[in-house]
Design a protein around this motif. Structure first.
Motif, PDB file in Angstrom:
ATOM      1  N   ASP A   1      36.021  23.549 -11.168  1.00  0.00           N
ATOM      2  CA  ASP A   1      36.764  23.981  -9.986  1.00  0.00           C
ATOM      3  C   ASP A   1      36.306  23.180  -8.771  1.00  0.00           C
ATOM      4  OD1 ASP A   1      38.134  25.805 -11.460  1.00  0.00           O
ATOM      5  OD2 ASP A   1      36.795  27.482 -10.986  1.00  0.00           O
ATOM      6  N   PRO A   2      37.204  22.903  -7.819  1.00  0.00           N
ATOM      7  CA  PRO A   2      36.818  22.134  -6.613  1.00  0.00           C
ATOM      8  C   PRO A   2      35.893  22.940  -5.706  1.00  0.00           C
ATOM      9  CG  PRO A   2      39.073  22.945  -6.439  1.00  0.00           C
ATOM     10  CD  PRO A   2      38.632  23.225  -7.851  1.00  0.00           C
ATOM     11  N   GLN A   3      35.003  22.206  -4.986  1.00  0.00           N
ATOM     12  CA  GLN A   3      34.070  22.826  -4.049  1.00  0.00           C
ATOM     13  C   GLN A   3      34.099  22.067  -2.727  1.00  0.00           C
ATOM     14  OE1 GLN A   3      30.090  23.746  -5.762  1.00  0.00           O
ATOM     15  NE2 GLN A   3      30.862  22.776  -7.644  1.00  0.00           N
ATOM     16  N   GLU A   4      33.777  22.766  -1.637  1.00  0.00           N
ATOM     17  CA  GLU A   4      33.650  22.156  -0.315  1.00  0.00           C
ATOM     18  C   GLU A   4      32.246  22.424   0.223  1.00  0.00           C
ATOM     19  OE1 GLU A   4      36.661  23.305   2.400  1.00  0.00           O
ATOM     20  OE2 GLU A   4      38.332  22.646   1.118  1.00  0.00           O
ATOM     21  N   ILE A   5      31.532  21.345   0.572  1.00  0.00           N
ATOM     22  CA  ILE A   5      30.165  21.464   1.078  1.00  0.00           C
ATOM     23  C   ILE A   5      30.062  20.665   2.370  1.00  0.00           C
ATOM     24  CG2 ILE A   5      27.725  20.977   0.612  1.00  0.00           C
ATOM     25  CD1 ILE A   5      28.290  21.280  -2.336  1.00  0.00           C
ATOM     26  N   ALA A   6      29.558  21.294   3.411  1.00  0.00           N
ATOM     27  CA  ALA A   6      29.384  20.614   4.701  1.00  0.00           C
ATOM     28  C   ALA A   6      28.162  19.714   4.642  1.00  0.00           C
ATOM     29  CB  ALA A   6      29.235  21.643   5.829  1.00  0.00           C
ATOM     30  N   VAL A   7      28.338  18.431   4.943  1.00  0.00           N
ATOM     31  CA  VAL A   7      27.239  17.469   4.874  1.00  0.00           C
ATOM     32  C   VAL A   7      26.339  17.588   6.101  1.00  0.00           C
ATOM     33  CG1 VAL A   7      26.634  15.034   4.717  1.00  0.00           C
ATOM     34  CG2 VAL A   7      28.617  15.913   3.465  1.00  0.00           C
ATOM     35  N   GLY A   8      26.927  17.588   7.268  1.00  0.00           N
ATOM     36  CA  GLY A   8      26.133  17.695   8.497  1.00  0.00           C
ATOM     37  C   GLY A   8      25.107  16.578   8.598  1.00  0.00           C
ATOM     38  N   ASN A   9      23.865  16.956   8.894  1.00  0.00           N
ATOM     39  CA  ASN A   9      22.782  15.975   9.024  1.00  0.00           C
ATOM     40  C   ASN A   9      21.984  15.797   7.738  1.00  0.00           C
ATOM     41  OD1 ASN A   9      23.425  15.577  11.740  1.00  0.00           O
ATOM     42  ND2 ASN A   9      22.179  17.357  12.381  1.00  0.00           N
ATOM     43  N   LYS A  10      22.500  16.354   6.620  1.00  0.00           N
ATOM     44  CA  LYS A  10      21.767  16.262   5.361  1.00  0.00           C
ATOM     45  C   LYS A  10      21.769  14.834   4.844  1.00  0.00           C
ATOM     46  CE  LYS A  10      22.972  20.969   3.959  1.00  0.00           C
ATOM     47  NZ  LYS A  10      23.656  21.802   2.922  1.00  0.00           N
ATOM     48  N   ARG A  11      20.618  14.353   4.405  1.00  0.00           N
ATOM     49  CA  ARG A  11      20.516  13.026   3.807  1.00  0.00           C
ATOM     50  C   ARG A  11      20.658  13.089   2.288  1.00  0.00           C
ATOM     51  NH1 ARG A  11      15.391   9.908   6.060  1.00  0.00           N
ATOM     52  NH2 ARG A  11      16.477   8.276   4.869  1.00  0.00           N
ATOM     53  N   GLU A  12      20.541  14.278   1.722  1.00  0.00           N
ATOM     54  CA  GLU A  12      20.651  14.446   0.267  1.00  0.00           C
ATOM     55  C   GLU A  12      21.449  15.721  -0.021  1.00  0.00           C
ATOM     56  OE1 GLU A  12      17.783  15.192  -3.650  1.00  0.00           O
ATOM     57  OE2 GLU A  12      16.938  14.338  -1.788  1.00  0.00           O
ATOM     58  N   VAL A  13      22.425  15.591  -0.896  1.00  0.00           N
ATOM     59  CA  VAL A  13      23.291  16.714  -1.231  1.00  0.00           C
ATOM     60  C   VAL A  13      23.218  16.952  -2.740  1.00  0.00           C
ATOM     61  CG1 VAL A  13      25.636  17.636  -1.239  1.00  0.00           C
ATOM     62  CG2 VAL A  13      24.838  16.230   0.683  1.00  0.00           C
TER      63      VAL A  13
END
Length: 332
Positions: A1-13
């Protein structure tokens, strides 16, 4: 299933895949893809073997012949013979057209004469290209799935089955072979085709010694045999006996069987003998682990496989000489 994740200032997801449940009531999972159940139903056919379990046959194709749309089964005229078969006709003039056969989940490379029809639980034909998702390019000509019987019984009591089939077979129409004139005409035509002398006035010189003797025995060259093929014709017989024992308990299932088949064809000395044994065992070790073994043994014998001879060298029973002598001078 599709997901949405906010990246923001993250250097690693870090991402994790979420499972997607497929309901078999709506679609059918086929290999690496899915299809609507309605689409698969029209291309998958399961033979109703119980309708024909009393028909005396030596192989499964004789049992299902004419009962499955799209499965073309040829004929056989020898004892123990296995007919040719294709799915939806011949689709190549140079490549092979034989469907892929899978027995108990394993690709089968032997002869179907090794399988007793009484040991087969289900016979399924896959006719469309969706089978390629599971079996690859080898399934281009279709797939035949065969499942052998498993343990059956009630309340842990073993079930014993004895099946004895007797049958006979005859020629629907007597074969017409060469009479005396046709035999001589064929002899002259063969010699002419080979570029050697073919004089109708010297026929006795072209015959074998005994033939020439009988040919010249009467002024009008009467044959000694009016119907040479009648010497080889007979009524065919079939005896097929199977004994099996099966049982199932809460966690264990087994099926053990033995079969012997003896068949005589409509030609003398055309014989076939088969002896098979099978043992299928399954056991539920835990609620998530099941182990089992399926093993079989088959012995086939065609003691006179060369009785039909060859038309090329004159040894065929269909070109037997009408001027032959089948008895000695003393009548033996």
């Amino acid at each position: 299933d599709p997901q949405e994740i906010a990246v923001g200032n993250k250097r690693e997801v870090n991402l994790s895949l979420l499972p997607s449940t497929v309901l078999q009531q709506e679609v059918v999972v086929v290999g690496y893809g899915t299809q609507k159940k309605q689409a698969v139903t029209g291309a998958v056919t399961n033979a109703r073997l119980g309708t024909y379990d009393r028909v005396p046959t030596t192989n499964i194709f004789e049992t299902v012949k004419g009962t499955i749309a799209g499965l073309n089964v040829g004929g056989t005229n020898t004892a123990g013979g296995v007919p040719t078969f294709t799915i939806r006709g011949t689709n190549s003039q140079t490549a092979g057209t034989t469907p892929l056969i899978v027995v108990d989940g394993v690709i089968f490379g032997g002869s179907l004469a090794d399988l007793s029809p009484n040991d087969i639980e289900s016979f399924t034909v896959l006719k469309d290209a969706s089978a390629a998702a599971v079996y690859g390019s080898r399934s281009a000509n279709g797939v035949i799935l065969i499942e052998t019987k498993k343990g059956r019984g009630a309340l842990g009591k073993p079930q014993f089955d004895v099946n004895l089939n007797l049958g006979t077979s005859t020629q629907m129409k007597p074969l017409e072979v060469y009479d005396a004139d046709g035999y001589i005409r064929r002899l002259l035509d063969i010699r002419a085709a080979r570029g050697v002398e073919a004089d109708p006035g010297k026929v006795q010189a072209y015959l074998q010694t005994e033939e020439a003797k009988n040919y010249m025995a009467t002024p009008d060259h009467q044959p000694t045999l009016s119907d040479p093929f009648s010497l080889f014709r007979q009524q065919g017989k079939l005896v097929n006996a199977t004994f099996s024992i099966s049982n199932r308990t809460e966690k264990t299932r087994y099926y053990i069987s033995g079969n012997i088949t003896r068949q005589q064809g409509v030609i003398r000395n055309d014989e076939f003998t088969r002896m098979t044994g099978r043992a299928n065992l399954e056991s539920d070790l835990t609620n998530w682990l099941t182990m089992g073994v399926k093993t079989s043994y088959s012995f086939r014998d065609y003691p006179n496989a060369r009785i039909y001879g060859s038309l090329n060298d004159g040894t065929s029973i269909y070109s037997f000489s009408p001027f032959a002598s089948i008895y000695n001078d003393d009548g033996s």
